[in-house]
Every structure is written in C-alpha cells, then in structure tokens.
Design an enzyme around this catalytic site. Sequence first.
Site, mmCIF file in Angstrom:
data_model
loop_
_atom_site.group_PDB
_atom_site.id
_atom_site.type_symbol
_atom_site.label_atom_id
_atom_site.label_comp_id
_atom_site.label_asym_id
_atom_site.label_seq_id
_atom_site.Cartn_x
_atom_site.Cartn_y
_atom_site.Cartn_z
ATOM 1 N N SER A 1 6.814 9.073 1.110
ATOM 2 C CA SER A 1 7.967 9.833 0.773
ATOM 3 C C SER A 1 8.636 11.054 1.633
ATOM 4 O O SER A 1 9.698 11.264 1.314
ATOM 5 C CB SER A 1 7.697 10.533 -0.819
ATOM 6 O OG SER A 1 6.853 11.497 -0.619
ATOM 7 N N LYS B 1 6.675 17.696 -1.578
ATOM 8 C CA LYS B 1 8.152 17.762 -1.623
ATOM 9 C C LYS B 1 8.828 18.888 -1.286
ATOM 10 O O LYS B 1 8.121 19.814 -1.149
ATOM 11 C CB LYS B 1 8.548 17.228 -3.341
ATOM 12 C CG LYS B 1 7.905 16.193 -3.615
ATOM 13 C CD LYS B 1 8.573 14.746 -3.248
ATOM 14 C CE LYS B 1 8.367 13.428 -3.970
ATOM 15 N NZ LYS B 1 7.119 12.817 -3.217
#
Length: 142
Positions: free
Chosen positions: A62, A99
């Site tokens: 990701s 993230k």
Amino acid sequence: MPKIEIYTYEPLKKVLIPFIDSKVNAGFPSPAQDYAEQKLDLNEHLIKHPSSTFFIKVKGESMIDEGINDKSLLIVDKSLDFKQNCICIACINGDFTVKRIEKVKGKFYLKSANKNFAPIEINEETELLIWGIVTWVLNPKY
C-alpha cells in the site's frame, strides 16, 4: 489482528561494520582515491531516541510509491510529534498499518501511497492509535 513483527533496539549491543568515508561515484568510475576505513554502528547513525525506537517489517504494497515495499524494514520513533503528511505506524480498529496522515477540508485521513488503495477517513467511530513516526526505510536489494 494480523501478525506483525516488531523489534526493539538494544543500545548496549553494538555491531561495528567497516565504513569507508568517501563518496561513491554513480556515474563514471573515478581513479583510485584516498579513503579512510572507519567503523560505524548503524544503530547510532539511524536512531536518535533509542528508548522510544522500534523496528517493524512491512507486509503488503500500500505504500510502494513512497519506497516502502513488501519486506521493507522501518525504523519508527514513538517520541516524535505528529506532523501533517508524515508517515506513521497506526493501529486502526485493532489492525496495524503504515500510512501517511493527511488533513483535507478539516477531516483527517490515513492515505496509502498506491493508487489501488482508498484513503481511510478518521471519524468519531474510528479507534486510532498512532504508534510512531517512520524515520527510515530499509529495503532489501535482492
């Protein structure tokens, strides 16, 4: 909860490896240069706050557009303050993730660095704990 690998830094255990204090040419090779071989402890070089630093291994893709790949090793500092757009290790609703934290129009999001992953909006129902801020990304070459 997914299986994660977290490692801590042991400041009393030093591993000294050879360090050549010279720039390496990425273009044409230069003629022989004088260099001084020293010893370098990567922990001292990469870790500013040993008591609040941990290592974590990445699983997934990701964050590939940030150079954080599957099997990357991240150095994470729990003592650093959150800043907009920093990359963090977060526990969101019981799951760990890496993230970027962004604020858009008054709302906070955990955003991936891969267009195939949607941002995660943080709201009142979201259980979120920021474990630390990523300070270094180490990637295996082979």
